[in-house]
Write an enzyme that holds these catalytic residues in place. Structure first.
Site, short mmCIF file in Angstrom:
data_model
loop_
_atom_site.label_atom_id
_atom_site.label_comp_id
_atom_site.label_asym_id
_atom_site.label_seq_id
_atom_site.Cartn_x
_atom_site.Cartn_y
_atom_site.Cartn_z
N GLY A 213 32.48 54.43 12.78
CA GLY A 213 32.63 52.65 12.70
C GLY A 213 32.73 52.46 11.14
N ASN A 214 32.74 51.23 10.81
CA ASN A 214 32.48 50.52 9.52
C ASN A 214 31.95 49.20 9.46
OD1 ASN A 214 34.59 48.46 9.30
ND2 ASN A 214 35.93 50.14 10.08
#
Ligand code: C5P
Length: 405
Positions: A213-214
């Site tokens: 993810g980020n």
């Protein structure tokens, strides 16, 4: 501009309280009715008589007045005031008053009234530079901004202490114009338009419990969706995994992966007038996500390589199938920002790129403010100052509106 508006002016105890007399006069001249509420500390800086005379209303200070010269009141006066107001402005807002409001204290008439409001609350922080910069004050302002409180940034300059820095209450005319802007109905320049906005990160599964993810919080995209809806647009918000409330009047579609986002955008794109891709879509995704949790014991001790494949580029795909739609992309760059953003503009065939640098203070992921540059297809670049994300959203829409034919 403020004709018929009821402004509740909260004055707290800082040296800038001397400016509140002129502020009351500005509001009255603009046609507003003004009820002044002061903290007891504020009365050490300016008299209630001055503010009461200018506002033509009795100033309220104490929750339970006793021999203070104030007239007898119902004990529910704070509720009456809160319901009467179309907007409450606390100016100057001291560190103490901001902290009280942020944490829900109701120890003064001013703070109790702020808790009982049903109308917008605006604050104009004013204090010495170190008190303003202190993490406690900044965190309190963050809490207030997240709650939708409007914050007027203090001006930089010489302070009463002799120090120089941020902390000055802007001149009364500036504060008055700002309040007029807050109370003005938003322009309906997107009426009848369909805007497609993406927001947040994507999660690319490695197995059922792990993902790539980020740090995107989704705040910018949600602010864009809210602002567009306020301006009359029919908004479809395609949101990655975030925990943010859906803005009023917005149609929300939740997705998890970049591929799901691609599918949702492509479905809604033909009916839309503009696509604003503020989502931080993962460029790569695990080639073969496992259907079962990967056991540590099943993997080599020296580590292993996870095979990734590219996600479809949503903007590029949209550009290929566009008819009249305006395309807006975001560029998150930590170096050579302008150059990279311009390259993105042409390679993705965009009308506008919003450039920001997450390493700048007050910009990028997770913050409540952002510092962006808007670069249009003609090459024009407009650098905006640090602004709350809601204001950034409106400035982006100001740039998109003329592009929609
Ligand atoms: O190429 P880069 O990822 O830096 O470009 C960022 C812009 O492209 C953002 O507007 C983002 O939403 C969009 N994007 C996309 N599809 C992807 C990756 C990014 O539309 N797979």
């Amino acid at each position: 501009m403020l004709s018929g508006k009821h402004i509740l002016l909260g004055v707290s105890g800082g040296i800038a309280a001397y400016k509140s007399a002129l502020l009351v006069r500005e509001f009255v001249r603009a046609g507003a009715e003004v009820q002044v509420v002061m903290t007891p500390a504020a009365t050490r800086f300016i008299t209630p008589l001055t503010l009461g005379t200018l506002s033509r209303r009795n100033v309220i200070i104490e929750m339970f007045p006793s021999g203070s010269g104030e007239q007898e009141r119902q004990w529910t006066a704070h509720i009456d005031c809160a319901l009467w107001a179309h907007l409450m402005l606390v100016a100057p807002a001291t560190a103490d008053t901001l902290a009280g409001i942020a944490h829900g204290f109701a120890g003064t008439f001013l703070a109790a009234t702020a808790l009982a409001l049903r109308c917008p609350l605006a604050v104009a922080p004013s204090m010495d530079v170190d008190m303003y910069r202190h993490p406690a004050t900044q965190e309190n302002l963050g809490i207030l901004r997240r709650r939708g409180v409007h914050v007027l940034e203090p001006e930089e300059g010489e302070l009463a202490s002799g120090l120089v820095g941020a902390g000055r209450l802007p001149e009364p005319a500036v504060v008055c114009r700002w309040v007029e802007g807050l109370l003005a109905p938003p322009p309906q320049d997107f009426l009848g338009r369909h805007l497609l906005v993406t927001a947040g990160p994507t999660h690319e599964p490695i197995d059922p419990v792990r993902f790539i993810g980020n740090r995107s919080s989704g705040k910018t995209g949600f602010a864009l969706a809210a602002a567009a809806a306020e301006r009359g647009a029919h908004v479809t918000l395609i949101a990655g995994p975030v925990h943010l409330p859906t803005p009023p009047g917005v149609h929300r579609v939740d997705v998890t992966t970049g591929r799901e986002m691609y599918g949702a955008v492509m479905e809604a794109f033909p009916q839309s007038d503009a696509l604003i891709m503020s989502a931080a879509v993962a460029d790569f995704t695990p080639a073969e996500p496992s259907g079962r949790k990967i056991k540590k014991e099943a993997l080599p001790e020296e580590g292993y390589a996870l095979a990734l494949i590219q996600n479809p580029d949503i903007l590029k795909a949209a550009a290929r199938s566009r008819r009249r739609q305006v395309l807006v992309g975001f560029a998150l760059e930590t170096e050579n920002g302008l150059e990279n953003a311009r390259a993105k503009l042409s390679s993705k065939n965009l009308d506008l790129v919003v450039l920001n640098n997450p390493l700048e203070d007050g910009a990028g992921f997770g913050t409540d403010t952002n510092i962006v540059t808007l670069i249009s297809a003609g090459g024009n670049a407009i650098s905006l100052p640090k602004l709350p994300k809601a204001d950034v959203a409106h400035r982006i829409l100001d740039a998109v509106a003329p592009l929609i034919s």
